[in-house]
Every structure is written in structure tokens, then in C-alpha cells.
Design an enzyme around this catalytic site. Structure first.
Site, mmCIF file in Angstrom:
data_model
loop_
_atom_site.group_PDB
_atom_site.id
_atom_site.type_symbol
_atom_site.label_atom_id
_atom_site.label_comp_id
_atom_site.label_asym_id
_atom_site.label_seq_id
_atom_site.Cartn_x
_atom_site.Cartn_y
_atom_site.Cartn_z
ATOM 1 N N HIS A 189 -32.020 36.506 71.054
ATOM 2 C CA HIS A 189 -31.393 35.191 71.261
ATOM 3 C C HIS A 189 -32.452 34.164 71.660
ATOM 4 C CE1 HIS A 189 -27.561 37.538 72.627
ATOM 5 N NE2 HIS A 189 -27.318 37.032 71.436
ATOM 6 N N LYS A 216 -11.750 38.660 75.594
ATOM 7 C CA LYS A 216 -12.813 39.639 75.326
ATOM 8 C C LYS A 216 -13.353 40.134 76.668
ATOM 9 C CE LYS A 216 -16.939 39.749 72.372
ATOM 10 N NZ LYS A 216 -17.793 38.902 71.539
ATOM 11 N N ARG A 246 -29.657 38.428 61.195
ATOM 12 C CA ARG A 246 -30.485 39.638 61.256
ATOM 13 C C ARG A 246 -30.489 40.391 59.943
ATOM 14 N NH1 ARG A 246 -27.143 41.161 66.514
ATOM 15 N NH2 ARG A 246 -25.635 40.349 65.014
ATOM 16 N N SER A 304 -26.389 42.559 71.427
ATOM 17 C CA SER A 304 -26.019 42.823 72.829
ATOM 18 C C SER A 304 -25.176 44.092 72.940
ATOM 19 C CB SER A 304 -25.232 41.645 73.401
ATOM 20 O OG SER A 304 -26.041 40.494 73.446
HETATM 21 O O1 PNS Z 1 -22.239 35.967 70.179
HETATM 22 P P1 PNS Z 1 -21.002 35.943 69.330
HETATM 23 O O2 PNS Z 1 -19.837 36.558 70.071
HETATM 24 O O3 PNS Z 1 -21.232 36.555 67.970
HETATM 25 O O4 PNS Z 1 -20.658 34.384 69.076
HETATM 26 C C1 PNS Z 1 -19.583 33.995 68.270
HETATM 27 C C2 PNS Z 1 -19.270 32.505 68.449
HETATM 28 C C3 PNS Z 1 -19.077 32.175 69.905
HETATM 29 C C4 PNS Z 1 -20.395 31.679 67.897
HETATM 30 C C5 PNS Z 1 -17.982 32.229 67.633
HETATM 31 O O5 PNS Z 1 -17.027 33.204 67.943
HETATM 32 C C6 PNS Z 1 -17.380 30.861 67.908
HETATM 33 O O6 PNS Z 1 -17.897 29.860 67.456
HETATM 34 N N1 PNS Z 1 -16.293 30.850 68.690
HETATM 35 C C7 PNS Z 1 -15.621 29.639 69.127
HETATM 36 C C8 PNS Z 1 -14.243 29.488 68.478
HETATM 37 C C9 PNS Z 1 -14.361 28.856 67.098
HETATM 38 O O7 PNS Z 1 -14.863 27.768 66.921
HETATM 39 N N2 PNS Z 1 -13.852 29.615 66.088
HETATM 40 C C10 PNS Z 1 -13.869 29.202 64.717
HETATM 41 C C11 PNS Z 1 -15.149 29.619 64.014
HETATM 42 S S1 PNS Z 1 -15.188 29.082 62.335
#
Ligand code: PNS
Length: 176
Positions: free
Chosen positions: A17, A41, A90, A127
């Protein structure tokens, strides 16, 4: 002044990150690291712990702030005038998922997503995998910031002790 967001759960922040965040600072005037508040979560670390670890990790970088967000990422970006979302990729499996989100986010507000290829040193790093390895006693040195490493091992040990205790206190099944 174009600014970008690096969003994620960061449970906990990894050196992968931090590599993406550092590279984003080379492309944008300012970078906001946005930590997702997701009560649905279950996370190893609380929101404030995750933010604290991130603040330590980005302390040496200029114009990087750490904030939290709830709800849609595009709304968080619109409220702050953030021009782009930066995501590390990745492998092709990431591309499938990330491309879908990038296209949905662009459909919602027109915001662009910039994909940063993960450095080969971290291309296997997640993670979730890190926590699994550490939980079984595997060495995660070099995969998280040095300050984060003892926090991960001690939290996992606490979790294991708590799970062991609740197993002991569970009533024995009735004898037949
Ligand atoms: O580290 P992660 O859990 O892979 O991050 C995922 C994240 C937080 C980037 C994604 O779940 C997100 O943007 N969540 C916020 C809700 C949202 O906007 N959802 C629509 C995505 S198109």
C-alpha cells in the site's frame, strides 16, 4: 491543484500500500488516503488503529493526509474536489475487479481511476494473506512497516487467546 485518493480497508497497511501511495505523490499535488468505515466487515484493527498505522507509514511523505469515509467513494471525492482514484494492481485477478469499479465510479460522477502496477516485490501481498501467514507464525518482516509488525502479532495472539478461552468456557456436550 489535481489531487488523488488512495482508498482501501488497510487492515493493516502493508508496504505494498505504502509503495502505491508514495508513487501517487509523484503524479499528484496531494494525496488523501481514505480508510473505509465498513461496520459489516469484521476487521482485525479498529478504524482509529488503522488510521494511526497509516499516519505513521506516510509520515515521511509530503502532502499526504489520512481520512476515513463511509458510503460511496465517489461522494467522498466530490465533496473534496478529488480528481482521481489511484489503485494498485497486482495481477489480472485485480484488474477484473478494479476495472468494474473504475467503470462504475466513472459512470457515477465522471471520476477517473489511475492504475499503478504493483512493484514486483509486493505483487503477491494482500492484508488478508498477511494476517493468515502471521496467524500461523509465518515471518511477515519487510511486508508491513516495522512499527506495524508487533501490533499484528500481538493482536493475533490476543484473538487466539480469546478464541481458546471461549472454547474452554463452552459447556461440554451432554453424555449419552
Ligand atoms: O482495500 P479494499 O477493501 O480492497 O478496498 C475496497 C474499496 C474501499 C476501495 C471499495 O470497496 C470502495 O470503494 N468502497 C466504498 C463503497 C463504494 O463506493 N462502492 C462502489 C464501488 S464502484
Amino acid at each position: 491543484m489535481p489531487t488523488a485518493v488512495c482508498p482501501g480497508s488497510f487492515d493493516p497497511v502493508t508496504n505494498g500500500h505504502l509503495d502505491v501511495i508514495a508513487r501517487a505523490t509523484g503524479m499528484f499535488d496531494a494525496v488523501t488516503v481514505a480508510v473505509l468505515v465498513n461496520p459489516a466487515k469484521s476487521s482485525l484493527f479498529s478504524l482509529s488503529e488503522r488510521m494511526e498505522m497509516l499516519r505513521g507509514g506516510v509520515a515521511g511523505l509530503r502532502d499526504v493526509s489520512v481520512e476515513s469515509f463511509e458510503g460511496l467513494l465517489v461522494d467522498f471525492c466530490a465533496e473534496r474536489g478529488i480528481a482521481a482514484i489511484v489503485k494498485g494492481v497486482r495481477a489480472m485477478t485485480d484488474v477484473d475487479y478494479e476495472l468494474q469499479m473504475a467503470q462504475m465510479n466513472r459512470r457515477l460522477t465522471g471520476i477517473e481511476t489511475v492504475f499503478v502496477p504493483a512493484s514486483p516485490a509486493y505483487s503477491f501481498l494482500a492484508s488478508s494473506l498477511l494476517k493468515e501467514v502471521a496467524a500461523y507464525g509465518g515471518d511477515i518482516t519487510g511486508l508491513v512497516p516495522d512499527e506495524v509488525l508487533p501490533l499484528v502479532t500481538s493482536r493475533l495472539a490476543e484473538r487466539e487467546a480469546a478464541a481458546g478461552q471461549s472454547e474452554e468456557s463452552r459447556p461440554a456436550p451432554p453424555e449419552r
